[in-house]
Every structure is written in C-alpha cells, then in structure tokens.
Design an enzyme around this catalytic site. Structure first.
Site, short mmCIF file in Angstrom:
data_model
loop_
_atom_site.label_atom_id
_atom_site.label_comp_id
_atom_site.label_asym_id
_atom_site.label_seq_id
_atom_site.Cartn_x
_atom_site.Cartn_y
_atom_site.Cartn_z
N TYR A 28 37.24 -26.15 -20.50
CA TYR A 28 36.95 -27.39 -19.41
C TYR A 28 37.47 -26.83 -18.00
O TYR A 28 38.53 -27.30 -17.69
CB TYR A 28 37.27 -28.59 -19.75
CG TYR A 28 36.95 -29.79 -18.78
CD1 TYR A 28 35.58 -29.80 -18.31
CD2 TYR A 28 38.04 -30.66 -18.42
CE1 TYR A 28 35.38 -31.11 -17.34
CE2 TYR A 28 37.79 -31.46 -17.51
CZ TYR A 28 36.59 -31.72 -16.95
OH TYR A 28 36.10 -32.69 -16.09
N ASP A 61 32.31 -26.83 -20.64
CA ASP A 61 31.80 -27.08 -19.19
C ASP A 61 32.56 -26.49 -18.32
O ASP A 61 33.81 -26.55 -17.88
CB ASP A 61 32.19 -28.91 -19.18
CG ASP A 61 31.64 -29.13 -17.79
OD1 ASP A 61 31.06 -28.22 -17.06
OD2 ASP A 61 31.95 -30.57 -17.54
#
Length: 652
Positions: free
Chosen positions: A182, A227
C-alpha cells in the site's frame, strides 16, 4: 487458481455492504471472493482489537502488517487458502530491518518486538538483498545502504521509518515472490505543500524498487500487487486528456514544437511518483507487465478507485491505481485478468488474475500446485498441508495461550457465573412474556410456597432460598409493555389489577377498544396470598379478524373490538385526520435543476463554518469529467444547479 487484490478501506466496514451483510462470517466473505490468494490494503485495524474470526478464518492462513505508531491507519493483509496454497516464507516490510536480530549499540526503534527470522526463514538469504541490512556489519548508521540497483535509496533515508506504517508484506510461494503493498499517497501532500510526505513517498518507491530488483538478480519471479496510489497511463485517469491540455495551456504549443517535446512526457515529469511507475512497466528500465491492461489494451474507463465524497462511482469518474504487475517469466502461467467494479464495500474495487492449473513445457505437464510447494524453485514436491511461516496470525501469542485475549475479561465468569447458576436453580428454564406484564413483588420469606400457574409450567419457591422473588424478577429488566403491540395500554391495567391488599383474577383482551369496553371479573382471594392465579387471555377470533382489517398506513391506529357498533365511524374519522396531518406536514416538492429539468437532490453542509447544518439542493445526476467550464462538460453529467433550501421554501 485466482490471485486478488483489494483496497478495502477498513476491514470493519465491508460487512455493512451488500452482499457481505448477507453472509454469516468473515470466512464466508473470503470464500465469496473465490480467490486462493487474497491481498487487502488499508485494513485500518490494530492487532489488539482485531477479531479472532478475522485473524483466524477457518479456510485461510492469514498474514498482517500493522503500523507501529498509528492505530486505525494503513495496514495490509494477505490470506492464503489452506487447501490450495501454502506460502513457504513470509516477512513484513521491504527493508529487512523489522525481522533482523538486534545489533550491538543499535536499539530497535519499535514499540513492540517484531519476530526475529533466521536466514533460512527470510525470503532472501543474503543480507545484500535487503536495503536496510546492507553494510550493517560495517557499523553503518541504519541509513540508506546500497543494493546495486538503479534506484538506490538516498544516503540520508531513514529506512526504519519506511517500514513503520504497515505498508508491505512479502511472501514466497516458490514459483514467485508476492509483494502486497500500500504505497503512500502524495496528492494531499502536494496540495498542502508537505514536502516531508512527498519525500517519504519518493523514498518508499526507491526502496521498494531496490528490493524488487534484488529479487530479480536472484533469479526470482515477482508479482507486485496493491494500491500503488499512482497511475501508469493517461488512460488510467478520468481526466487524462484534460491534464494534457492543461500542460499545453501552461506551455505554448509553439514552444513545445520548437523543442520537439511531447506534452505527455512533461506530465510524467511533473511528479516523481508518476515517472516511477511508468518506468517499471515501460521504457528501458521496465521489469513488470501490467497484466490487466495486457488483456484490455483499448478499454476505456477501466477504473478501480472513485471519490465517494462526490458520488463519482455512479458515473465511473475515477482512476486506476490498483495494479497486478508480474515479471515477464510468469506470463505463460497467466490465463486472464480483470477488475470487479460490481463488488462494493469500499471506494476501490477488487482486481484479480487467473492462473492456468497446468501447462505443457518440453512435452512435460507442469502443475501449478506442485510449484507452490517447491522450495524456491529447487524442485517439485507434492502439495501437503504444511504449517505456514511463523509470521502467520495462528502463531501469535494471544492465540497460543501465552497471552489473555481482551474478550476474556468480559466473559461470564466469577460473580456473573454464580448469579446465573443460582438464578437457574430458582426460576424455571423458560419464563413467559406474560409474567413480565404483572409486577409480582412477593417476598419468598412471606410466601413459603407460591405457585404461579397459567399457560406455562409451574415452579415452587422454597423459603430456604436466600433470594427473594423480587430479586430474581429484577435480574433482567423486562421489556416495557408500551412497546408490545399485542398488549397495548392494557398492560398497566393488568398490573394495577393484581396489586394492593386484595388481588383479583383478571381476564384481559389485548385488542379491546377503550376503558369502557374492558371486561374484568374480580374475585376475592385468601388474604394470606398463598396462591395467585393470573390468567391472561388472548384475542378472540372476531377480534383477530377485526385487527387484520386495520389500515397500516394511517397516522394513528385505533384498536376496536368486533362488538363495537361505531367502528366504521371511528375508522373514517381516523382516516380523515391522518390525511389532514400528512398534508400539513408534507415536505415541499423538490426543485428542478435548470439544465436537465429533473428533481434536484437534497444535501446538508457538514463542513465547519457559518453554513454548517444548512440544507441545499443540487443536480441529482452523477459527477462527470470536471475541472473545466460548464460549457465544456457533457450535459449527461451533473450541472451547476444550486439552491439553498431556505430560498426554495420562500419561493415555493
């Protein structure tokens, strides 16, 4: 086999959405995704309060990375299906410092001790493969080392800080090394001019690439999922064309033509994070293939993230920042890849890749499952249900009996358990609802033998018990009779009918009309109160039929019995009164937007300021490509209609 990645934006919020709210457990949620390897980002849950059902689902092994300092922030998790794939090795972070043994004179800069892994348990056996471990034997200062990659960290990079926010998990599956990441977001940092976070993101990207390229030098195949908070192509942004036009407005086309500069190249150079991802999948430095784009090269609007504040998901006004990137050597195993925008529960949607279960190589059939249990590609062994690496949640101290769980302090033990046992020895196993409607405050010391009879089994209270009947009845607060539709207001009448010096036998019809329609037959009983019979009768068949005819949409409901001669008059009077109140209290009709002539949507100001709490109207259509004058926006999207609700009431 399927591998999936999803930024869930809080692991506790997912069960609030459909279809997850129809499932009974977190294990069912994982199985609904139909994936063998599931990667989550933005878990936003501290380990201390992580539910056991989330940490140890029945069908999966789980691995977590939590922030060191912040709670309810960041965090990643990886779940692997026990029956199909078991990782060989697992570690947290990208620097190698979190699982390294303490070095003399180097205090560990973490609040809680991390798992110390042996060289055999680490994904890479050589210290030179980890940016944070390079040169530790030379008494370096825990700053950025060198790993020989094209994107080495800056000499003054604090590597321990990069792994302190719970952003990375690295798992070795034999066939490939999986990195669940992330990445930091720098949009808000640019808006606020926060150079510290901008530099933090750049350092994180450099160290991540350094770790990836060290794995490539070892001859490993790598899959990077998660992400990434940047996009690799202009097509991955809903305003990609507008961004290029903005660059051309800022720099005159004549200047661009004179220097032979592509406006898109200027856009990529504006931020280092944009150039970083683009170089990983394009150009001379590329080492990954964007497999989702590989299967959909011309697809427009393939977005994975939307701004929920402006309800941009309805118009697909978003960006693609969630990726599955693989090294080219894995492409023969990959069957398909796509996004799943139909699955809600977050401001992102899942992205998946499917693998072939087997393929032919030089006349031999290779099975994917065999590779998953092969130790670092050294050979092929049969799949067995071996234990996962020690980083798995099943080996945490709180689940191995070394620590007490938080919920153990709230279990039914001690005094609560004693009271429960004593209560069960005094009261029957099942108490009817009717007993809560009659407040029998009778002391066991005054009543040697009291029998409560009715439509339920009877019990005897002995004088030897230390608890009074009043104490037992008040252990659990009875439900208020005013909330019981069947008993209505007659419950209070029943209570008053059986209290006082003389008790009465009361027959109550719950659906009778007013006080004048009640029928109560009172009989004198023995003043010693040795026995109290309470008979609560249900409604008759005629009363039930009359109750079913009552209109449910009226403003008020009047209970009338079949024997009432004025029931029709009362019903019509109630209907007219309810209609009058509805007309009086009805909200004014919504105004219509000036462009589409459609009903506007009502909203409320939540931002602090002089207008907080005020209601206003806006166009109800979803947001489309914006950041430009109204005349340039396609009329199928939201127009600029705005009206305060107070102004609409005045002009109504």
């Amino acid at each position: 086999m399927r591998l999936l990645t999803w930024n869930i934006n809080g692991i506790r919020t997912v069960p609030n959405y459909h279809p997850w709210n129809a499932l009974n457990s977190f294990d069912e949620i994982l199985n609904y995704l139909e994936a063998d390897i599931i990667n989550f980002q933005e878990v936003k849950q501290a380990r201390a309060v992580l539910p056991k059902t989330v940490a140890l689902p029945a069908s999966y092994h789980s691995f977590f990375s939590f922030p060191v300092d912040k709670t309810g922030y960041s965090g990643v998790a990886t779940y692997t299906r026990i029956e199909s794939v078991v990782p060989l090795k697992a570690e947290e972070g990208i620097t190698g410092l979190l699982h390294a043994a303490p070095v003399m004179g180097r205090p560990r800069n973490t609040k809680k001790p991390k798992l110390i892994l042996s060289p055999e348990e680490r994904v890479s056996s050589s210290d030179s493969s980890y940016p944070g471990l390079t040169g530790l034997g030379d008494n370096s200062n825990d700053k950025g080392g060198t790993s020989g990659s094209t994107s080495s960290p800056r000499p003054d990079t604090d590597l321990r800080t990069l792994d302190s926010e719970g952003r990375t998990l690295v798992l070795d599956f034999g066939l490939f090394v999986l990195i669940n990441v992330y990445c930091p977001n720098d949009d808000s940092a640019y808006e606020a001019g926060n150079n510290h976070r901008i530099q933090f993101k750049a350092d994180f990207h450099n160290v991540l690439e350094s770790r990836i390229r060290s794995l490539l030098r070892e001859g490993r195949e790598v899959i990077l999922v998660g992400d990434l908070n940047v996009y690799a192509s202009i097509d991955d942004h809903c305003e990609g064309d507008l961004l290029i036009k903005r660059v051309m407005r800022q720099r005159k086309p004549s200047m661009l033509d004179a220097n032979n500069v592509d406006p898109e190249e200027i856009f990529w150079e504006e931020r280092r994070s944009r150039r970083w991802l683009r170089d990983l999948v394009l150009g001379d430095k590329k080492c990954f293939v964007d497999v989702t784009r590989l299967y959909h090269p011309e697809r427009k609007g393939m977005y994975t993230s939307w701004n929920t504040k402006i309800s941009a998901r309805g118009s697909n006004y978003g960006t693609r920042i969630d990726y599955i990137l693989t090294t080219p050597g894995l492409l023969p195993w990959i069957k398909f890849s796509d996004i799943q925008p139909q699955l809600e529960g977050s401001d992102h949607c899942p992205v998946f890749v499917d693998f072939y279960e087997e393929r032919e190589v030089d006349g031999k059939t290779l099975k994917l499952r065999d590779f998953f249990m092969a130790p670092c590609n050294a050979g092929i062994v049969a799949l067995t249900k071996e234990d996962p690496p020690r980083l798995a949640a099943r080996f945490w101290d709180e689940y191995s009996g070394k620590q007490m769980l938080l919920d153990s302090f709230f279990k039914d033990t001690g005094t609560k358990k004693f009271l429960k046992e004593q209560t069960s020895s005094v009261l029957p196993a099942e108490l009817p609802v009717a007993i809560s409607l009659v407040d029998l405050r009778i002391s066991a010391s005054q009543t040697p033998s009291t029998s409560v009879s009715g439509d339920f089994r009877s019990t005897t209270l002995h004088s030897s018990s230390q608890k009074t009947y009043s104490d037992v009845m008040t252990l659990k607060r009875p439900r208020s009779p005013s909330f019981d539709l069947n008993t209505h207001s007659e419950a209070s009448y029943a209570s008053s009918a059986v209290t006082g010096t003389q008790k009465k036998k009361v027959k109550i019809s719950p659906l009778s009309g007013g006080k004048e329609k009640r029928e109560a037959k009172a009989e004198e009983v023995d003043p010693t109160m040795k026995n109290v019979d309470v008979d609560i009768a249900g409604p008759s068949e005629e009363e039930n039929q009359d109750f079913l005819k009552l209109p449910s949409s009226q403003g008020s409901i009047s209970f009338t019995s079949a024997s009432s001669g004025s029931s029709e008059t009362e019903k019509s009077r109630t209907n007219s009164a309810g209609a009058a109140w509805k007309t009086l209290l009805a909200k004014p009709p919504a105004p219509r937007c000036t462009v589409h002539n459609e009903e506007a949507k009502e909203l409320r100001v939540n931002k602090s300021g002089p207008n907080k709490g005020r209601v206003f109207w806006m166009c109800s259509r979803p947001v489309g490509p914006g950041c430009r004058p109204r005349e340039e926006v396609d009329p199928q999207w939201k127009c600029n209609f705005f009206m305060w609700a107070s102004d609409w009431k005045v002009n109504k």
